[in-house]
Design a protein around this motif. Structure first.
Motif, PDB file in Angstrom:
ATOM      1  N   SER A 182       0.896  -1.265  -0.046  1.00 19.37           N
ATOM      2  CA  SER A 182       0.216  -0.082   0.061  1.00 19.37           C
ATOM      3  C   SER A 182       0.704   1.307  -0.069  1.00 19.37           C
ATOM      4  O   SER A 182       0.450   2.349  -0.688  1.00 19.37           O
ATOM      5  N   MET A 183       2.043   1.270   0.553  1.00 17.20           N
ATOM      6  CA  MET A 183       2.755   2.301   0.804  1.00 17.20           C
ATOM      7  C   MET A 183       3.604   2.319  -0.789  1.00 17.20           C
ATOM      8  O   MET A 183       3.522   3.666  -0.960  1.00 17.20           O
ATOM      9  N   VAL A 184       3.811   1.614  -1.453  1.00 19.96           N
ATOM     10  CA  VAL A 184       4.477   1.655  -2.718  1.00 19.96           C
ATOM     11  C   VAL A 184       3.501   2.296  -3.780  1.00 19.96           C
ATOM     12  O   VAL A 184       3.933   3.117  -4.434  1.00 19.96           O
ATOM     13  N   GLU A 185       2.398   1.893  -3.517  1.00 21.24           N
ATOM     14  CA  GLU A 185       1.069   2.163  -4.205  1.00 21.24           C
ATOM     15  C   GLU A 185       1.173   3.795  -4.119  1.00 21.24           C
ATOM     16  O   GLU A 185       0.894   4.705  -5.157  1.00 21.24           O
ATOM     17  N   GLN A 186       1.044   4.475  -2.931  1.00 24.70           N
ATOM     18  CA  GLN A 186       0.698   5.579  -2.596  1.00 24.70           C
ATOM     19  C   GLN A 186       2.080   6.524  -3.170  1.00 24.70           C
ATOM     20  O   GLN A 186       1.935   7.630  -3.583  1.00 24.70           O
ATOM     21  N   ALA A 187       3.182   5.862  -2.827  1.00 27.66           N
ATOM     22  CA  ALA A 187       4.401   6.647  -3.440  1.00 27.66           C
ATOM     23  C   ALA A 187       4.400   6.548  -4.931  1.00 27.66           C
ATOM     24  O   ALA A 187       5.010   7.700  -5.643  1.00 27.66           O
ATOM     25  N   ARG A 188       4.041   5.731  -5.661  1.00 30.65           N
ATOM     26  CA  ARG A 188       3.885   5.703  -7.094  1.00 30.65           C
ATOM     27  C   ARG A 188       2.810   6.716  -7.612  1.00 30.65           C
ATOM     28  O   ARG A 188       3.109   7.751  -8.452  1.00 30.65           O
ATOM     29  N   ALA A 191       4.655  10.299  -7.221  1.00 29.93           N
ATOM     30  CA  ALA A 191       5.501  10.540  -8.399  1.00 29.93           C
ATOM     31  C   ALA A 191       4.780  10.772  -9.403  1.00 29.93           C
ATOM     32  O   ALA A 191       5.084  11.717 -10.306  1.00 29.93           O
ATOM     33  N   ALA A 192       3.508  10.089  -9.663  1.00 31.75           N
ATOM     34  CA  ALA A 192       2.901  10.458 -10.850  1.00 31.75           C
ATOM     35  C   ALA A 192       2.020  12.103 -10.724  1.00 31.75           C
ATOM     36  O   ALA A 192       2.078  12.592 -11.847  1.00 31.75           O
ATOM     37  N   GLU A 193       1.883  12.449  -9.797  1.00 28.76           N
ATOM     38  CA  GLU A 193       1.447  13.893  -9.437  1.00 28.76           C
ATOM     39  C   GLU A 193       2.546  14.912  -9.550  1.00 28.76           C
ATOM     40  O   GLU A 193       2.408  16.130  -9.190  1.00 28.76           O
ATOM     41  N   GLY A 194       3.845  14.539  -9.816  1.00 27.38           N
ATOM     42  CA  GLY A 194       5.098  15.137  -9.829  1.00 27.38           C
ATOM     43  C   GLY A 194       5.785  15.400  -8.711  1.00 27.38           C
ATOM     44  O   GLY A 194       6.757  16.175  -8.596  1.00 27.38           O
ATOM     45  N   GLY A 195       5.681  14.472  -7.602  1.00 27.85           N
ATOM     46  CA  GLY A 195       6.621  14.297  -6.338  1.00 27.85           C
ATOM     47  C   GLY A 195       8.011  13.959  -6.830  1.00 27.85           C
ATOM     48  O   GLY A 195       8.162  13.126  -7.608  1.00 27.85           O
ATOM     49  N   LYS A 196       8.880  14.720  -6.288  1.00 25.66           N
ATOM     50  CA  LYS A 196      10.483  14.305  -6.623  1.00 25.66           C
ATOM     51  C   LYS A 196      10.922  13.904  -5.151  1.00 25.66           C
ATOM     52  O   LYS A 196      12.115  13.003  -5.367  1.00 25.66           O
ATOM     53  N   GLU A 197      10.298  14.052  -4.286  1.00 24.72           N
ATOM     54  CA  GLU A 197      10.874  13.767  -2.791  1.00 24.72           C
ATOM     55  C   GLU A 197       9.718  13.398  -2.064  1.00 24.72           C
ATOM     56  O   GLU A 197       8.692  13.719  -1.877  1.00 24.72           O
ATOM     57  N   ILE A 198       9.958  12.086  -1.472  1.00 27.46           N
ATOM     58  CA  ILE A 198       8.993  11.623  -0.328  1.00 27.46           C
ATOM     59  C   ILE A 198       9.569  11.609   0.849  1.00 27.46           C
ATOM     60  O   ILE A 198      10.635  10.952   1.245  1.00 27.46           O
ATOM     61  N   LEU A 223      10.626   1.195  -1.815  1.00 24.08           N
ATOM     62  CA  LEU A 223      10.142   2.526  -2.208  1.00 24.08           C
ATOM     63  C   LEU A 223      11.397   2.964  -3.026  1.00 24.08           C
ATOM     64  O   LEU A 223      11.058   4.000  -4.076  1.00 24.08           O
ATOM     65  N   ASP A 224      12.553   2.553  -2.920  1.00 27.71           N
ATOM     66  CA  ASP A 224      13.953   2.877  -3.799  1.00 27.71           C
ATOM     67  C   ASP A 224      13.634   2.382  -5.162  1.00 27.71           C
ATOM     68  O   ASP A 224      14.379   3.015  -6.072  1.00 27.71           O
ATOM     69  N   GLN A 225      12.704   1.492  -5.516  1.00 27.77           N
ATOM     70  CA  GLN A 225      12.524   0.923  -6.776  1.00 27.77           C
ATOM     71  C   GLN A 225      11.502   1.457  -7.496  1.00 27.77           C
ATOM     72  O   GLN A 225      11.326   1.374  -8.869  1.00 27.77           O
TER      73      GLN A 225
END
Length: 228
Positions: A182-188, A191-198, A223-225
C-alpha cells in the motif's frame, strides 16, 4: 449510506497544529471532503465546515488548540466545526464543551470523518466520539503534498513504549502500520503527481512492520525501486 449531495458546493477551512504526521492526515481529510464535493474556502470567504486537527504534546499545545478553535468559530459564524487529533482523543469532553464545536473525533474516527458530518446542521452542544486507547486498531493512510515536489507519506502510527513524560501512546494508540504494497502504491501516485521527494513520517517509524510482519528496511528497499 452517506448522502454526499449535502456536501455539494460547500466550503471548508482546515487548521493543523503539531507534527508533519498531523499535516499529512489533514491533507487526506481534505481530499476526502473534496471528493464529496467540498472545496477549500478562499481567503476571506466564510466556510461551511471548519476542521481542526489538534496536537497535545504540552499544556501550551492544548492552549493553542483552544485558541485556534475559538478563532475559527469567530471567523466562520454558523460553520459546522469538527475537531480531531491528539487533543481531541485525550480530552474529548473538554473540547466538546467549547462554544461552537459540533463534533469531536478521536484517533479511530478521523479517517471516517465524512460519516460524522450528518447534514451539516449545527448541534446544540458538542458531541464527542472516541475509542478507548487500547481499542484503537485502524491505520488510516495519508500522503500529503508539502510543497511543489515534496510529499509526506505516513507509514506508521501509534507507539508501544509508554514513556512517563509522553502522552502520544494515549493519544494515538498502539504502534501499527499499513502494508509495504500500500505504501508503494501511494508513493507511485505521488510520483505521478509530480513528486520528486518523499519524506516518510510517523510516530515511531522504526517500528514499521509490527502489524504486518514486514520491516522498515524492506519498506525502504521497495520505495527505492519507484521511478521518478
Amino acid at each position: 449510506m452517506i448522502d454526499i449531495t449535502v456536501f455539494q458546493n460547500k466550503t471548508a477551512v482546515y487548521y493543523t497544529l503539531g507534527c508533519k504526521l498531523n499535516f499529512s492526515e489533514t491533507s487526506t481529510i481534505g481530499k476526502i471532503l473534496r471528493e464529496a464535493g467540498v472545496r477549500t474556502a478562499r481567503k476571506g470567504e466564510k466556510a461551511d465546515i471548519c476542521v481542526v486537527n489538534t496536537c497535545s504534546v504540552t499544556e501550551m499545545a492544548d492552549k493553542k488548540c483552544r485558541q485556534a478553535i475559538h478563532r475559527l468559530v469567530k471567523q466562520h459564524p454558523g460553520a459546522f466545526v469538527v475537531v480531531t487529533g491528539c487533543y481531541a482523543q485525550l480530552k474529548p469532553g473538554d473540547v466538546a464543551k467549547i462554544d461552537g464545536v459540533d463534533v469531536v473525533l478521536g484517533a479511530e474516527q478521523k479517517g471516517e470523518l465524512l460519516q460524522y458530518l450528518g447534514n451539516l446542521q449545527k448541534h446544540e452542544k458538542g458531541e464527542a466520539i472516541t475509542t478507548a486507547t487500547k481499542d484503537i486498531r485502524s491505520f488510516s493512510p495519508s500522503c500529503s503534498r508539502g510543497d511543489r515536489t515534496r510529499f509526506f507519506l505516513k507509514v506508521q502510527d501509534g507507539c508501544d513504549y509508554f514513556c512517563s513524560y509522553c502522552t502520544i501512546p494515549f493519544a494515538r494508540g498502539r504502534s501499527r502500520n499499513g502494508t509495504i504494497a500500500s505504501m508503494v502504491e501511494q508513493a507511485r501516485q505521488a510520483a505521478a503527481e509530480g513528486g520528486k521527494e518523499i519524506v516518510l513520517t510517523g510516530v515511531n517509524i522504526g517500528d514499521f512492520g509490527k502489524t504486518t510482519g514486514e520491516t522498515f528496511f524492506d519498506l525502504v528497499q521497495a520505495l527505492d525501486q519507484i521511478e521518478g
